[in-house]
Design an enzyme around this catalytic site. Structure first.
Site, PDB file in Angstrom:
ATOM      1  N   ASP A 143       7.105  -0.512  16.636  1.00 59.29           N
ATOM      2  CA  ASP A 143       6.427   0.776  16.455  1.00 59.29           C
ATOM      3  C   ASP A 143       4.963   0.599  16.057  1.00 59.29           C
ATOM      4  OD1 ASP A 143       8.866   1.872  16.975  1.00 59.29           O
ATOM      5  OD2 ASP A 143       9.160   2.783  15.010  1.00 59.29           O
ATOM      6  N   ASP A 200      16.199   2.839  12.747  1.00 56.13           N
ATOM      7  CA  ASP A 200      16.357   2.950  14.198  1.00 56.13           C
ATOM      8  C   ASP A 200      15.927   1.660  14.909  1.00 56.13           C
ATOM      9  OD1 ASP A 200      13.762   3.781  13.330  1.00 56.13           O
ATOM     10  OD2 ASP A 200      13.379   4.702  15.286  1.00 56.13           O
ATOM     11  N   HIS A 201      15.625   0.627  14.135  1.00 49.39           N
ATOM     12  CA  HIS A 201      15.352  -0.710  14.683  1.00 49.39           C
ATOM     13  C   HIS A 201      16.292  -1.760  14.085  1.00 49.39           C
ATOM     14  CE1 HIS A 201      11.627   0.606  16.757  1.00 49.39           C
ATOM     15  NE2 HIS A 201      11.758   1.564  15.872  1.00 49.39           N
ATOM     16  N   HIS A 211      12.795  -0.140   9.641  1.00 50.20           N
ATOM     17  CA  HIS A 211      13.304   1.217   9.877  1.00 50.20           C
ATOM     18  C   HIS A 211      14.689   1.175  10.532  1.00 50.20           C
ATOM     19  CE1 HIS A 211       9.004   3.079   9.675  1.00 50.20           C
ATOM     20  NE2 HIS A 211       9.569   2.966   8.479  1.00 50.20           N
ATOM     21  N   HIS A 233       2.348   0.226  10.124  1.00 49.28           N
ATOM     22  CA  HIS A 233       3.475   1.162  10.266  1.00 49.28           C
ATOM     23  C   HIS A 233       4.481   0.883   9.145  1.00 49.28           C
ATOM     24  CE1 HIS A 233       6.408   3.720  12.281  1.00 49.28           C
ATOM     25  NE2 HIS A 233       7.285   2.736  12.261  1.00 49.28           N
TER      26      HIS A 233
HETATM   27 ZN    ZN Z   1       9.412   2.579  12.719  1.00 49.04          ZN
END
Ligand code: ZN
Length: 260
Positions: free
Chosen positions: A137, A60-61, A58, A115
């Protein structure tokens, strides 16, 4: 081992964690999605940046990987072999049980898909302060990530077989500051749990004071996190389920719709 925490991407309540080996003078960044914010925060560090440890694809990582790779050409960017094609600038593909060495420190890779299909966690042994788990996450304080690319059986395995087997004093460094809303949900589905009520009060006070609620410990998660308590009869009853996996599925569905 020294660990620093840098809040990044405020609207996402993200944390980048920094693992530093002061003896060797090296450091690793876990999920440094905003390189400018991270490097600004680390301006006072003399350790050399050698590794990025990416938990999942993702943005945001992993969204800072490419810029960091350009800036630090020798940087090793570690990510899951199972979603390597979606992790920018990856240089090392790892799988369950692999080990990554940062100076004198060693991270063990734990595969915890759900996830995302290749989600991994990094576990550092630390006999003095308690081990440190960087779990992205998958596990949050009092919560867990959404099941975007997996199912309830996989999340049950990740939380209640893989993570639950770690020592209770293992420190849990998750990727987001979601603790208060997670505990509000926990109080809703597990209303007779005094540990949840106490931790919610503590977490609200910490946030009001501008402090982080991360890390927790595996032992605390076993008492406060409904997703790690799916074998409890009270939670199964509350979810109208009769086994752990069905309880996990029902908790996630209920949480997705929970407005507090
Ligand atoms: Zn995530």
């Amino acid at each position: 081992m020294r660990i620093r925490q840098i809040p990044i991407i405020p609207r996402m309540a993200n944390y980048c964690h920094v693992v530093i080996d002061d003896d060797a003078g090296v450091m690793a960044l876990v999920d440094p999605a905003d390189p400018d914010a991270v490097l600004d925060a680390l301006a006072d560090e003399t350790a050399t940046l050698t590794h990025v440890l990416c938990t999942h694809h993702h943005w945001d990582h992993s969204g800072g990987n490419a810029a960091l790779a350009r800036r630090f050409p020798d940087l090793e960017i570690v990510g899951s072999a199972d979603e390597a094609e979606r992790i920018p600038a990856i240089t090392r593909r790892v799988s369950d049980g692999d080990r990554v060495t940062i100076g004198g420190l060693t991270a063990q890779i734990l595969s915890v898909p759900c996830h995302t299909k290749g989600h991994i966690a990094y576990r550092f042994a630390d006999p003095e302060q308690g081990d440190a788990l960087f779990c992205g996450d998958t596990l949050f304080v009092a919560g867990c990530g959404r099941f975007f690319e997996g199912d309830a059986a996989q999340m049950h395995h990740a939380l209640n077989t893989v993570f639950a087997a770690l020592p209770d004093d293992t420190r849990v460094y998750c990727g987001h500051e979601y603790t208060v809303s997670n505990l509000e949900f926990a109080a809703h589905v597990d209303p007779d749990n005094d540990a949840v009520a106490r931790k919610l009060e503590w977490a609200r006070a910490e946030r009001d004071a501008g402090r982080s609620t991360v890390p927790s410990t595996i032992g605390e998660e076993k008492t406060c996190n409904p997703f790690m308590r799916v074998a409890e009869p009270a939670l199964q009853k509350a979810m109208g389920a009769t086994d752990a996996v069905a309880t996990m599925a029902a908790l996630r569905r209920t949480k997705n719709d929970f407005k507090g």
